[in-house]
Design a protein around this motif. Structure first.
Motif: not given
Length: 271
Positions: A30-35, A161-164
Motif C-alpha cells: 500500500k505504501k508504494y501504491r500511495d506514493e 484500500d480499494p486498489f489492493a
C-alpha cells in the motif's frame, strides 16, 4: 514507469533484477501504491475491461509464451498505441511480479482514480460504506453495484484500500466501471444536507423493515463497518434507518450480502 501522450514502449525483460520488475512488484504494498498512485490488476479479462471502459493501461506485462496469442497481441497493440509500456517477460519474472505460483499470464498496471466527493449522489443511487475493512467485501460490493447499475460507491472514513490486489480481484473488473469517491463522515453528512440527498442506513435497532421503506430519490444508502455497524454519529445523521430481518440464530449478515439486498430493494422500490 511512465505513460503519456508520446508513443509507447515495448521491452523484453528476462532478468529478475530489472528495476522495472522491482517497481511493479512493489505495488503489492500500500505504501508504494500511495506514493505512485498506481495499482495492479491480474488477468487479460480485467485489462480488457479497463481498455473497453476507456481506462488507460499504464504498463502491460505478459508472459513471453503468450506472444502469439491474438487476444494478448491486441491488448499489447492498444496499450502501446495509447502511450503505455508493454513488457514481454519470462515465466520466472512474471512469477516474481505476481508473488504466487501459477499466476495470470497478463498483468496490468493502472493509475488510481477517485471521483471528487462533490459527485457523491450524482447520477442516481450511490452506496456509502462506513469504515469497510475487508477487501473481499469491498470488491464484492463494487461488483454488485456495477451489476445493479449503481451510480457510485463512496468510502467513508478509514476504509481498506480499494486498489489492493485482493479488492481489485474481487471486483472482477467492476473497479473500472464504478466511480469511487472518498469522504469523511462529516463531509458526507454535510454534502447530503447541501444537495438534498436522504441518507438511508441499516441498523440493528431500527424498527422499519427494509422491504417497506421509502427509497425515494435522491438518496444515498449508508452501510456500516463489518464488526460495529454504523457509527453512532452517522446513524443519528441518517434520515431513515431500516433493518434486515433474520429468522435464524445469526445475529448479523455479511456486509456484502446486506449491501446487495439493500441495493436491489432500493432499485426495485423506485422503478
Amino acid at each position: 514507469m511512465t505513460a503519456g501522450g508520446r508513443p509507447g514502449v515495448f521491452r523484453k525483460v528476462t532478468s529478475l533484477a530489472n528495476p522495472l520488475v522491482k517497481d511493479i512488484r512493489a505495488l503489492h504494498l500500500k505504501k508504494y501504491r500511495d506514493e505512485t498512485g498506481l495499482f495492479l490488476a491480474e488477468g487479460r479479462k480485467l485489462v480488457r475491461d479497463a481498455l473497453d471502459g476507456g481506462w488507460p493501461v499504464h504498463t502491460l506485462v505478459f508472459q513471453a509464451e503468450q506472444a502469439n496469442d491474438p487476444a494478448v497481441g491486441q491488448l499489447a497493440a492498444e496499450v502501446k498505441a495509447a502511450g503505455g509500456t508493454v513488457l514481454e517477460v519470462s515465466e520466472a519474472v512474471l512469477g516474481k511480479i505476481a508473488r504466487r505460483d501459477n499466476p495470470q499470464t497478463v498483468i496490468g498496471v493502472f493509475r488510481q482514480s477517485f471521483a471528487p466527493s462533490e459527485r457523491i449522489g450524482a447520477g442516481g443511487l450511490w452506496v456509502a460504506l462506513d469504515r469497510v475493512r475487508d477487501p473481499g467485501n469491498l470488491g464484492t460490493i463494487v461488483r454488485t453495484a456495477d451489476a445493479a447499475g449503481v451510480a457510485g460507491v463512496a468510502l467513508v472514513g478509514q476504509c481498506c484500500d480499494p486498489f489492493a490486489l485482493e479488492t481489485v480481484r474481487a471486483t472482477m473488473g467492476s473497479i473500472f466501471h464504478v466511480p469511487l469517491a472518498r469522504a469523511s463522515e462529516e463531509a458526507l453528512v454535510a454534502h447530503a444536507s447541501r444537495s438534498g440527498h436522504r441518507l438511508i442506513g441499516t441498523h440493528l435497532s431500527a424498527t422499519e423493515d427494509y422491504r417497506g421503506a421509502d427509497y425515494s430519490p435522491p438518496a444515498i444508502l449508508v452501510m456500516g463497518n463489518e464488526q460495529q455497524g454504523l457509527s453512532d454519529s452517522l446513524a443519528r445523521a441518517c434520515d431513515l434507518l431500516v433493518r434486515i430481518p433474520m429468522r435464524g440464530k445469526a445475529d448479523s449478515l455479511n456486509l456484502a450480502v446486506s449491501t446487495g439486498l439493500m441495493i436491489y430493494e432500493a432499485l426495485r422500490a423506485t422503478l
